[in-house]
Design a protein around this motif. Sequence first.
Motif, PDB file in Angstrom:
ATOM      1  N   THR A 163       0.806  -1.229   0.000  1.00  0.00           N
ATOM      2  CA  THR A 163       0.000   0.000   0.000  1.00  0.00           C
ATOM      3  C   THR A 163       0.837   1.276   0.000  1.00  0.00           C
ATOM      4  OG1 THR A 163      -0.053   0.163   2.420  1.00  0.00           O
ATOM      5  CG2 THR A 163      -1.782  -1.155   1.393  1.00  0.00           C
ATOM      6  N   GLY A 164       2.065   1.199   0.503  1.00  0.00           N
ATOM      7  CA  GLY A 164       2.843   2.426   0.712  1.00  0.00           C
ATOM      8  C   GLY A 164       2.314   3.179   1.924  1.00  0.00           C
ATOM      9  N   ALA A 165       2.879   4.354   2.188  1.00  0.00           N
ATOM     10  CA  ALA A 165       2.485   5.135   3.372  1.00  0.00           C
ATOM     11  C   ALA A 165       1.036   5.592   3.234  1.00  0.00           C
ATOM     12  CB  ALA A 165       3.407   6.335   3.507  1.00  0.00           C
ATOM     13  N   LEU A 166       0.339   5.644   4.374  1.00  0.00           N
ATOM     14  CA  LEU A 166      -1.089   5.973   4.348  1.00  0.00           C
ATOM     15  C   LEU A 166      -1.409   7.094   5.325  1.00  0.00           C
ATOM     16  CD1 LEU A 166      -2.389   2.288   4.502  1.00  0.00           C
ATOM     17  CD2 LEU A 166      -2.502   3.785   2.491  1.00  0.00           C
ATOM     18  N   THR A 167      -2.471   7.822   5.017  1.00  0.00           N
ATOM     19  CA  THR A 167      -2.971   8.848   5.941  1.00  0.00           C
ATOM     20  C   THR A 167      -4.479   8.705   6.042  1.00  0.00           C
ATOM     21  OG1 THR A 167      -3.242  10.433   4.142  1.00  0.00           O
ATOM     22  CG2 THR A 167      -1.189  10.580   5.387  1.00  0.00           C
ATOM     23  N   TRP A 168      -5.054   9.321   7.050  1.00  0.00           N
ATOM     24  CA  TRP A 168      -6.514   9.413   7.152  1.00  0.00           C
ATOM     25  C   TRP A 168      -6.833  10.752   7.799  1.00  0.00           C
ATOM     26  CZ3 TRP A 168      -8.104   9.322  12.363  1.00  0.00           C
ATOM     27  CH2 TRP A 168      -7.214   8.746  13.278  1.00  0.00           C
ATOM     28  N   HIS A 169      -8.108  11.117   7.777  1.00  0.00           N
ATOM     29  CA  HIS A 169      -8.476  12.444   8.257  1.00  0.00           C
ATOM     30  C   HIS A 169      -9.395  12.369   9.471  1.00  0.00           C
ATOM     31  CE1 HIS A 169     -10.760  16.272   8.317  1.00  0.00           C
ATOM     32  NE2 HIS A 169      -9.556  16.755   8.104  1.00  0.00           N
ATOM     33  N   ASP A 170      -9.046  13.134  10.493  1.00  0.00           N
ATOM     34  CA  ASP A 170      -9.883  13.220  11.690  1.00  0.00           C
ATOM     35  C   ASP A 170     -10.419  14.653  11.778  1.00  0.00           C
ATOM     36  OD1 ASP A 170     -10.522  11.842  14.478  1.00  0.00           O
ATOM     37  OD2 ASP A 170      -9.969  13.930  14.863  1.00  0.00           O
ATOM     38  N   ARG A 171     -11.710  14.786  12.044  1.00  0.00           N
ATOM     39  CA  ARG A 171     -12.315  16.121  12.048  1.00  0.00           C
ATOM     40  C   ARG A 171     -11.764  17.018  13.139  1.00  0.00           C
ATOM     41  NH1 ARG A 171     -18.618  16.178  10.189  1.00  0.00           N
ATOM     42  NH2 ARG A 171     -18.198  15.420   8.096  1.00  0.00           N
ATOM     43  N   GLU A 172     -11.215  16.406  14.164  1.00  0.00           N
ATOM     44  CA  GLU A 172     -10.666  17.197  15.260  1.00  0.00           C
ATOM     45  C   GLU A 172      -9.162  17.447  15.046  1.00  0.00           C
ATOM     46  OE1 GLU A 172     -13.041  17.058  18.039  1.00  0.00           O
ATOM     47  OE2 GLU A 172     -11.848  17.884  19.669  1.00  0.00           O
ATOM     48  N   ARG A 173      -8.459  16.416  14.612  1.00  0.00           N
ATOM     49  CA  ARG A 173      -6.991  16.533  14.567  1.00  0.00           C
ATOM     50  C   ARG A 173      -6.404  16.709  13.173  1.00  0.00           C
ATOM     51  NH1 ARG A 173      -4.414  12.542  18.935  1.00  0.00           N
ATOM     52  NH2 ARG A 173      -6.312  11.975  20.033  1.00  0.00           N
ATOM     53  N   GLY A 174      -7.232  16.714  12.144  1.00  0.00           N
ATOM     54  CA  GLY A 174      -6.719  16.940  10.788  1.00  0.00           C
ATOM     55  C   GLY A 174      -6.123  15.678  10.175  1.00  0.00           C
ATOM     56  N   MET A 175      -5.151  15.846   9.282  1.00  0.00           N
ATOM     57  CA  MET A 175      -4.561  14.687   8.608  1.00  0.00           C
ATOM     58  C   MET A 175      -3.669  13.925   9.591  1.00  0.00           C
ATOM     59  SD  MET A 175      -5.869  14.551   5.710  1.00  0.00           S
ATOM     60  CE  MET A 175      -4.979  13.262   4.878  1.00  0.00           C
ATOM     61  N   VAL A 176      -3.800  12.619   9.579  1.00  0.00           N
ATOM     62  CA  VAL A 176      -3.048  11.776  10.510  1.00  0.00           C
ATOM     63  C   VAL A 176      -2.245  10.767   9.681  1.00  0.00           C
ATOM     64  CG1 VAL A 176      -3.259  10.130  12.429  1.00  0.00           C
ATOM     65  CG2 VAL A 176      -4.953  11.966  12.174  1.00  0.00           C
ATOM     66  N   GLU A 177      -0.973  10.628   9.995  1.00  0.00           N
ATOM     67  CA  GLU A 177      -0.177   9.590   9.322  1.00  0.00           C
ATOM     68  C   GLU A 177      -0.486   8.256   9.980  1.00  0.00           C
ATOM     69  OE1 GLU A 177       4.029  10.227   9.389  1.00  0.00           O
ATOM     70  OE2 GLU A 177       3.801  12.230   8.493  1.00  0.00           O
ATOM     71  N   ALA A 178      -0.763   7.249   9.185  1.00  0.00           N
ATOM     72  CA  ALA A 178      -1.061   5.927   9.748  1.00  0.00           C
ATOM     73  C   ALA A 178       0.246   5.178  10.048  1.00  0.00           C
ATOM     74  CB  ALA A 178      -1.903   5.124   8.769  1.00  0.00           C
ATOM     75  N   HIS A 179       0.314   4.609  11.247  1.00  0.00           N
ATOM     76  CA  HIS A 179       1.479   3.781  11.587  1.00  0.00           C
ATOM     77  C   HIS A 179       1.014   2.443  12.154  1.00  0.00           C
ATOM     78  CE1 HIS A 179       4.580   6.598  10.618  1.00  0.00           C
ATOM     79  NE2 HIS A 179       3.909   7.549  11.242  1.00  0.00           N
ATOM     80  N   PRO A 180       0.360   1.639  11.312  1.00  0.00           N
ATOM     81  CA  PRO A 180      -0.171   0.361  11.816  1.00  0.00           C
ATOM     82  C   PRO A 180       0.930  -0.580  12.280  1.00  0.00           C
ATOM     83  CG  PRO A 180      -0.352   0.491   9.425  1.00  0.00           C
ATOM     84  CD  PRO A 180       0.081   1.844   9.889  1.00  0.00           C
ATOM     85  N   GLU A 181       2.158  -0.344  11.813  1.00  0.00           N
ATOM     86  CA  GLU A 181       3.268  -1.230  12.212  1.00  0.00           C
ATOM     87  C   GLU A 181       3.514  -1.167  13.719  1.00  0.00           C
ATOM     88  OE1 GLU A 181       3.486   1.484  10.426  1.00  0.00           O
ATOM     89  OE2 GLU A 181       5.049   2.775  11.264  1.00  0.00           O
ATOM     90  N   LYS A 182       3.061  -0.108  14.358  1.00  0.00           N
ATOM     91  CA  LYS A 182       3.262   0.005  15.806  1.00  0.00           C
ATOM     92  C   LYS A 182       2.537  -1.100  16.575  1.00  0.00           C
ATOM     93  CE  LYS A 182       4.087   4.878  16.469  1.00  0.00           C
ATOM     94  NZ  LYS A 182       3.370   6.122  16.640  1.00  0.00           N
ATOM     95  N   PHE A 183       1.512  -1.654  15.971  1.00  0.00           N
ATOM     96  CA  PHE A 183       0.741  -2.716  16.637  1.00  0.00           C
ATOM     97  C   PHE A 183       1.273  -4.107  16.319  1.00  0.00           C
ATOM     98  CE2 PHE A 183      -2.151   0.836  16.193  1.00  0.00           C
ATOM     99  CZ  PHE A 183      -2.651   0.943  17.476  1.00  0.00           C
ATOM    100  N   GLY A 184       2.235  -4.184  15.390  1.00  0.00           N
ATOM    101  CA  GLY A 184       2.726  -5.492  14.975  1.00  0.00           C
ATOM    102  C   GLY A 184       1.685  -6.218  14.139  1.00  0.00           C
ATOM    103  N   ASP A 185       1.838  -7.541  14.048  1.00  0.00           N
ATOM    104  CA  ASP A 185       0.939  -8.343  13.201  1.00  0.00           C
ATOM    105  C   ASP A 185      -0.331  -8.686  13.985  1.00  0.00           C
ATOM    106  OD1 ASP A 185       2.978  -8.178  11.396  1.00  0.00           O
ATOM    107  OD2 ASP A 185       3.559 -10.294  11.503  1.00  0.00           O
TER     108      ASP A 185
END
Length: 291
Positions: A163-185
């Motif tokens: 997928t490459g690097a991902l972002t999503w949008h939160d109405r309160e905090r704006g654009m957020v960089e996704a770091h799913p790797e922090k949770f491991g598998d």
Amino acid sequence: MRWMVVTRFAPSPTGYLHLGHAWSALFAYESAKREGGTFLLRIEDIDPVRCKPEFAAAIIEDLRWLGLTWEEPVRYQSQHLDDYADALMRLRAMGVIYPCFCTRREIAEEAAAAGHAPHLTETEEVIYPGTCRNLSADERAAKLAEYREANWRLDVTKALTITGALTWHDRERGMVEAHPEKFGDVVLARKDVPTSYHLSVTVDDTLQGVTLVTRGEDLFRATDIHRLLQALLGYPTPDYHHHALLKDANGKRFAKRDKALTLRALRAEGKTQEDVRAMMTDLALTMFRQP
Ligand code: GLU
């Protein structure tokens, strides 16, 4: 055609609704109504041990009492296991999930032997050390034949290379960089429950056409995982609005132990819907006044 907002409240029927849930339900409801949109109710009852049909019925009754209405039908996740199985099969065909045969104890021991204490995250107890990710195809086939059942984990590193690097949008905090790797598998399907919170919530928000996911900020980082699953499965990404959790008068999160502050108990005490709404507003004002 006008873009219509669709929100949902998605409780797990593991107990009666307390004021914290009611706050979250109203947040989702008002977010839809403010924009002339649609509000949905989803019962997240995939765990047959912790979820009880009587709690699901009580949730519906309590929300009605509170004055909420939603577009029918209510979606019960336990009735849609095929939808999650389809998504899981697609992920398997992409090679981004693998069967894991480790017990909880083995995972904890492995993590300790590698010299680091298990990491606590918001959604998982420990970061999985990756033992079963490294099995050869032959070893995997042999273990699948031997154990028959496995937990299916997301190979998060491999998934991110697709997928490459991902972002999503939160109405309160704006654009957020996704770091799913922090949770491991993370586990996407369990031996005993053929799906998981992460998988079913992502599939359902798409199938139900949810355009704005509102939920407590305790699930903020879980959205990174959902964003990754959306990218893998070719799903659209909704907008998000994570809200502060309503706290009690002592500044503590509501929990199951707060039996006196369930909607049922308050109703039994003779409180009206207006009283309960006023209680929530008071608590919210106290919270926002605190530094
Ligand atoms: N079912 C989850 C819970 O009760 C919430 C899911 C969500 O809003 O994404 O905590």
